[in-house]
Design a protein around this motif. Structure first.
Motif, PDB file in Angstrom:
ATOM      1  N   ASP A 103       0.828  -5.434   4.367  1.00 29.53           N
ATOM      2  CA  ASP A 103       2.072  -5.660   5.111  1.00 29.53           C
ATOM      3  C   ASP A 103       2.354  -4.539   6.097  1.00 29.53           C
ATOM      4  O   ASP A 103       2.802  -4.782   7.212  1.00 29.53           O
ATOM      5  N   SER A 104       2.109  -3.299   5.666  1.00 25.21           N
ATOM      6  CA  SER A 104       2.441  -2.186   6.564  1.00 25.21           C
ATOM      7  C   SER A 104       1.422  -2.079   7.696  1.00 25.21           C
ATOM      8  O   SER A 104       1.703  -1.506   8.737  1.00 25.21           O
ATOM      9  N   GLY A 105       0.233  -2.641   7.473  1.00 24.44           N
ATOM     10  CA  GLY A 105      -0.794  -2.632   8.524  1.00 24.44           C
ATOM     11  C   GLY A 105      -1.320  -1.238   8.825  1.00 24.44           C
ATOM     12  O   GLY A 105      -1.863  -0.992   9.891  1.00 24.44           O
ATOM     13  N   THR A 106      -1.176  -0.314   7.855  1.00 26.34           N
ATOM     14  CA  THR A 106      -1.559   1.069   8.135  1.00 26.34           C
ATOM     15  C   THR A 106      -2.909   1.446   7.538  1.00 26.34           C
ATOM     16  O   THR A 106      -3.337   2.595   7.654  1.00 26.34           O
ATOM     17  N   ALA A 107      -3.531   0.513   6.828  1.00 25.33           N
ATOM     18  CA  ALA A 107      -4.805   0.877   6.181  1.00 25.33           C
ATOM     19  C   ALA A 107      -5.733  -0.325   6.160  1.00 25.33           C
ATOM     20  O   ALA A 107      -5.296  -1.467   6.301  1.00 25.33           O
ATOM     21  N   ASP A 108      -7.014  -0.023   5.991  1.00 25.80           N
ATOM     22  CA  ASP A 108      -7.990  -1.088   5.815  1.00 25.80           C
ATOM     23  C   ASP A 108      -8.058  -1.383   4.323  1.00 25.80           C
ATOM     24  O   ASP A 108      -8.396  -0.506   3.534  1.00 25.80           O
ATOM     25  N   ILE A 109      -7.715  -2.598   3.932  1.00 30.99           N
ATOM     26  CA  ILE A 109      -7.582  -2.880   2.496  1.00 30.99           C
ATOM     27  C   ILE A 109      -8.722  -3.737   1.955  1.00 30.99           C
ATOM     28  O   ILE A 109      -8.630  -4.250   0.839  1.00 30.99           O
ATOM     29  N   ARG A 110      -9.823  -3.869   2.723  1.00 31.69           N
ATOM     30  CA  ARG A 110     -10.822  -4.824   2.231  1.00 31.69           C
ATOM     31  C   ARG A 110     -11.433  -4.394   0.891  1.00 31.69           C
ATOM     32  O   ARG A 110     -11.708  -5.232   0.046  1.00 31.69           O
ATOM     33  N   LEU A 111     -11.599  -3.080   0.690  1.00 36.53           N
ATOM     34  CA  LEU A 111     -12.182  -2.654  -0.590  1.00 36.53           C
ATOM     35  C   LEU A 111     -11.157  -2.736  -1.716  1.00 36.53           C
ATOM     36  O   LEU A 111     -11.462  -3.163  -2.828  1.00 36.53           O
ATOM     37  N   GLU A 112      -9.922  -2.347  -1.411  1.00 25.19           N
ATOM     38  CA  GLU A 112      -8.875  -2.392  -2.432  1.00 25.19           C
ATOM     39  C   GLU A 112      -8.651  -3.837  -2.900  1.00 25.19           C
ATOM     40  O   GLU A 112      -8.482  -4.099  -4.088  1.00 25.19           O
ATOM     41  N   ALA A 113      -8.658  -4.779  -1.922  1.00 33.02           N
ATOM     42  CA  ALA A 113      -8.448  -6.191  -2.287  1.00 33.02           C
ATOM     43  C   ALA A 113      -9.593  -6.676  -3.169  1.00 33.02           C
ATOM     44  O   ALA A 113      -9.369  -7.370  -4.176  1.00 33.02           O
ATOM     45  N   ALA A 114     -10.822  -6.309  -2.809  1.00 34.20           N
ATOM     46  CA  ALA A 114     -11.977  -6.753  -3.607  1.00 34.20           C
ATOM     47  C   ALA A 114     -11.948  -6.124  -4.998  1.00 34.20           C
ATOM     48  O   ALA A 114     -12.249  -6.786  -5.999  1.00 34.20           O
ATOM     49  N   MET A 115     -11.561  -4.844  -5.061  1.00 36.27           N
ATOM     50  CA  MET A 115     -11.497  -4.178  -6.371  1.00 36.27           C
ATOM     51  C   MET A 115     -10.415  -4.812  -7.236  1.00 36.27           C
ATOM     52  O   MET A 115     -10.616  -5.050  -8.435  1.00 36.27           O
ATOM     53  N   ALA A 116      -9.259  -5.095  -6.622  1.00 32.44           N
ATOM     54  CA  ALA A 116      -8.161  -5.706  -7.383  1.00 32.44           C
ATOM     55  C   ALA A 116      -8.580  -7.087  -7.876  1.00 32.44           C
ATOM     56  O   ALA A 116      -8.332  -7.458  -9.023  1.00 32.44           O
ATOM     57  N   LYS A 117      -9.263  -7.844  -7.018  1.00 31.65           N
ATOM     58  CA  LYS A 117      -9.704  -9.195  -7.401  1.00 31.65           C
ATOM     59  C   LYS A 117     -10.694  -9.114  -8.567  1.00 31.65           C
ATOM     60  O   LYS A 117     -10.590  -9.831  -9.562  1.00 31.65           O
ATOM     61  N   MET A 118     -11.666  -8.236  -8.421  1.00 34.18           N
ATOM     62  CA  MET A 118     -12.719  -8.127  -9.445  1.00 34.18           C
ATOM     63  C   MET A 118     -12.111  -7.693 -10.788  1.00 34.18           C
ATOM     64  O   MET A 118     -12.341  -8.319 -11.818  1.00 34.18           O
ATOM     65  N   GLN A 119     -11.306  -6.653 -10.740  1.00 32.80           N
ATOM     66  CA  GLN A 119     -10.785  -6.121 -12.000  1.00 32.80           C
ATOM     67  C   GLN A 119      -9.743  -7.043 -12.629  1.00 32.80           C
ATOM     68  O   GLN A 119      -9.766  -7.293 -13.828  1.00 32.80           O
ATOM     69  N   ALA A 120      -8.822  -7.558 -11.791  1.00 36.98           N
ATOM     70  CA  ALA A 120      -7.736  -8.363 -12.359  1.00 36.98           C
ATOM     71  C   ALA A 120      -8.276  -9.667 -12.942  1.00 36.98           C
ATOM     72  O   ALA A 120      -7.820 -10.131 -13.990  1.00 36.98           O
ATOM     73  N   SER A 121      -9.259 -10.291 -12.263  1.00 38.38           N
ATOM     74  CA  SER A 121      -9.756 -11.569 -12.780  1.00 38.38           C
ATOM     75  C   SER A 121     -10.502 -11.352 -14.103  1.00 38.38           C
ATOM     76  O   SER A 121     -10.382 -12.153 -15.030  1.00 38.38           O
ATOM     77  N   GLU A 122     -11.231 -10.238 -14.211  1.00 37.04           N
ATOM     78  CA  GLU A 122     -11.961  -9.973 -15.457  1.00 37.04           C
ATOM     79  C   GLU A 122     -10.990  -9.551 -16.573  1.00 37.04           C
ATOM     80  O   GLU A 122     -11.103 -10.003 -17.712  1.00 37.04           O
ATOM     81  N   ALA A 123     -10.029  -8.696 -16.217  1.00 35.87           N
ATOM     82  CA  ALA A 123      -9.092  -8.217 -17.240  1.00 35.87           C
ATOM     83  C   ALA A 123      -8.153  -9.330 -17.711  1.00 35.87           C
ATOM     84  O   ALA A 123      -7.774  -9.379 -18.886  1.00 35.87           O
ATOM     85  N   ALA A 124      -7.783 -10.238 -16.794  1.00 34.71           N
ATOM     86  CA  ALA A 124      -6.883 -11.337 -17.194  1.00 34.71           C
ATOM     87  C   ALA A 124      -7.601 -12.248 -18.182  1.00 34.71           C
ATOM     88  O   ALA A 124      -7.030 -12.692 -19.179  1.00 34.71           O
TER      89      ALA A 124
END
Ligand SMILES: Cc1cc2nc3c(=O)[nH]c(=O)nc-3n(C[C@H](O)[C@H](O)[C@H](O)COP(=O)(O)OP(=O)(O)OC[C@H]3O[C@@H](n4cnc5c(N)ncnc54)[C@H](O)[C@@H]3O)c2cc1C
Length: 640
Positions: free
Chosen positions: A366-387
């Protein structure tokens, strides 16, 4: 023991090289903005990027909360999750209700008729819907996270946006069609095609697309297909292009609506295109940009899936809090028995951490101040496995009731907690929008990127001598300062005080990040060009990086929560526990980087594939035999 013939081996190698080439050509290579996660792989912790947890603006909160409440009342009043499950269909009045509320344009800009909500509130609303009925959440999310609106927003022309976005915001359902029967994780094998007509005004699309979510009810699709090869450096290079397709076009056919173990209400199908004529103006971007468009769309779309997983975590907590207190066995509520408490404590801390990582990435988007492609992939990978793990543990804690359907529980007068439905619905999350294995490869590729930029020619046997020499000098200059500084002790970076009670955890992050970067470097030196194939090694590297990111995000979130409510210590307790648990996993992964059983595991897997352990399967009716019999029966009855 069967072995593969040499010509088949070289054919597979060609396919592998081509897959790599296509994937590489579609990568987003530029880093226009900083990335906290990318720095971790280089041994560079950037506190300035993580210390202040991104929060929505007052305007975003006001608009988002109003919509959140509206959606909440609508679903409580009009959605029956059990009916969706029973009928394998979302009722028309529910779809229309979501249209009327503007839910198909939640995050589309207001100028195009959307509600213009932030990514954070879009996530919250999808998660809210998902907590009631995951199938309904998928309808909204497949349309907006990966369907036509997202690629159009990023890559569409002004005319395309004006033509389609208002229609999409008003509720024209859309879908994303990349997968084919032979194309899952490997788009290089794509066979669907688009050819320009002689007059140059249209493309003619032919082929099939599989498992397209919303595809059986969509008005508009974004379809990735092959356009004629281009000659690059004297060799043909596969081109994939992206088109907007109207599903009322002649030649478009829904061949089959797929059924799954979960998400029974989703409209997902096998789609066929036979000479479907599409105006040239429906090409998004340029010819050959299609895979880049698809992957960039997924990079962003991945911000929402972990939020949907967050809804599962929260449901698990709620069910467990009730059940583990209420159910008394062996003289105590089951939650007091240590084996159950072990699951509960970890689940609560993990829920907080996953939420912290998910909304850190969404807030930055939302803030548009960072490149989030790695953070999004890490969150997806970890959250889907942990859930998935949390739901599995919840099912265990519920005992026999966890395995019973909510319909059956309801029929005998018990609280119908739908744990088995959650288990079925959530399972897909480690497969779609980048399977876990592919997420690890994607993250590993990005982790290696700074090194590849310097030294790729040095280890590439195909590079010219000149390129190797150039690469050698560039690498020598860089590594002569970079490598020794990765060994300097942490106290030289006196920047942890700002993390207050979490400074010890952030010191660990700093130390582990430098150790991680050294290990990446050692891996490159040791395995050289073969590193790409060492997926177990790379997997551990990626897991360490992802854990370090989540530790940092949870620390940042806990500090933000502390600043908001100084007297409430509960967020700090959860962040502290998560960091302690993550540290143990990180240490284990570090240990196993170089001392492991990978060679033996690989060896047994290869012998297994060569049928050497077939004797172990004795004593059952073979699934393959059953499957072939069923297929035969179907073909006989259709022939009759
Ligand atoms: C319910 C559902 C909804 C879907 N929605 C959509 C949609 O809307 N649009 C769309 O286009 N697609 C959709 N898909 C397809 C989905 O994206 C694919 O299933 C996914 O990309 C994986 O492809 P695959 O199933 O062909 O598996 P494969 O690619 O055949 O992979 C099989 C297994 O091998 C692993 N694997 C593959 N390659 C490698 C490698 N190089 N290294 C290590 N491991 C590897 C994979 O991770 C996986 O575990 C959907 C699928 C389902 C079931």
């Amino acid at each position: 023991m069967s072995t593969q013939a040499p010509d088949n081996m070289s054919h597979l190698k060609d396919q592998h090289d081509e897959a790599m080439e296509v994937a590489e050509a579609a990568r987003e290579t530029e880093w226009k903005q900083p990335s906290y996660a990318a720095g971790l792989f280089m041994g560079r912790v950037q506190p300035e990027l993580i210390r202040n947890y991104p929060e929505p603006t007052t305007e975003q909160v006001l608009e988002g909360e109003a919509m959140y409440e509206k959606v909440r009342s609508f679903i409580e009043e009009h959605v029956d999750p059990l009916q969706v499950e029973r009928d394998a269909k979302i009722p028309d009045h529910v779809v229309q209700g979501f249209r009327d509320m503007g839910c198909f344009g939640l995050k589309l800009p207001k100028e195009y008729g959307g509600l213009g909500l932030s990514q954070v509130y879009y996530n919250k609303i999808v998660a809210l819907i998902g907590s009631y009925s995951a199938s309904v959440a998928v309808l909204i999310s497949a349309h907006q996270s990966i369907g036509v609106p997202q690629p159009l927003k990023i890559f569409g022309t002004k005319e395309q946006k004006q033509k389609y976005l208002p229609r999409l915001a008003a509720g024209a359902i859309s879908a994303f069609a990349l997968t084919e029967p032979n194309v899952g994780s490997d788009p290089a094998k794509m066979t669907a095609t688009a050819e320009l007509t002689e007059d140059g005004n249209y493309y003619i699309i032919n082929g099939e697309k599989l498992w397209c979510t919303n595809g059986t009810v969509a008005e508009l699709l974004i379809v990735m297909v092959r356009t004629p090869d281009k000659i690059v450096n004297g060799k043909p290079r596969k081109q994939i292009s992206a088109f907007i397709v109207e599903t009322n076009s002649p030649g478009f056919e829904i061949v089959h609506r797929c059924e799954f173990i979960g998400l029974r209400g989703i409209e997902n199908g096998l789609l066929r295109f036979k000479d479907v004529k599409v105006p040239k103006g429906n090409l998004i971007g340029k010819e050959g940009m299609g895979l880049k468009i698809a992957l960039t769309t997924l990079n962003n779309g991945r911000l929402t899936l972990p939020a949907a997983c967050g809804a599962y975590f929260k449901q698990c907590l709620n069910i467990n809090r009730d059940w583990a207190n209420e159910r008394v066995q062996w003289g105590a509520p089951i939650g007091k028995h240590e084996a159950v408490a072990n699951k509960l404590g970890k689940m609560v801390a993990t829920t907080y951490a996953m939420e912290a990582a998910t909304y850190y990435a969404a807030g930055l988007a939302d803030s548009g101040t960072a490149d989030i492609r790695l953070e999004a992939a890490m969150a997806k990978m970890q959250a889907s496995e942990a859930a998935w793990h949390a739901i599995d543990e919840t099912l265990q804690i519920r005992g026999g009731r966890g395995y019973e359907t909510e319909q059956s529980l309801l029929a005998r007068g018990e609280k119908p907690y739908g744990v088995e439905r959650m288990l079925r619905d959530s399972r897909i999350n480690t497969i779609i929008e980048g399977a876990s294995e592919i997420m690890r490869l994607f993250l590993a590729r990005e982790a290696l990127d700074p090194h590849m930029k310097l030294g790729a020619d040095l280890i590439n046997p195909k590079s010219s001598l000149g390129a190797k020499i150039k690469s050698f000098f560039k690498s020598a200059v860089f590594y002569s300062w970079w490598y020794p500084t990765r060994w300097l002790p942490t106290f030289l970076w006196k920047r942890h005080g700002q993390f207050r009670s979490f400074s010890k955890h952030m010191r660990f992050v700093e130390r582990a990040s430098r150790r991680l970067s050294r290990n990446i470097f050692h891996g490159m030196m040791f395995f050289q060009a073969g590193l790409e194939k060492r997926q177990m090694f790379l997997g551990r590297i990626v897991e360490i990086g992802a854990e370090l990111f989540t530790m940092s995000a949870v620390v940042s979130k806990a500090l933000a929560d502390q600043e908001k409510s100084p007297n409430d210590e509960t967020p700090q307790q959860l962040a502290d526990l998560y960091c302690c648990l993550a540290k143990r996993r990180i240490q284990q992964n570090f240990r196993e980087l170089w001392r492991n059983d990978d060679v033996k595991v690989r060896y047994v897997a290869q012998r297994f594939l060569a049928d050497d352990y077939q004797w172990l399967e004795a004593g059952i009716i073979e699934p393959e035999a059953i499957a072939l019999r069923l297929l035969e029966q179907v073909s006989q009855s259709s022939a009759a």
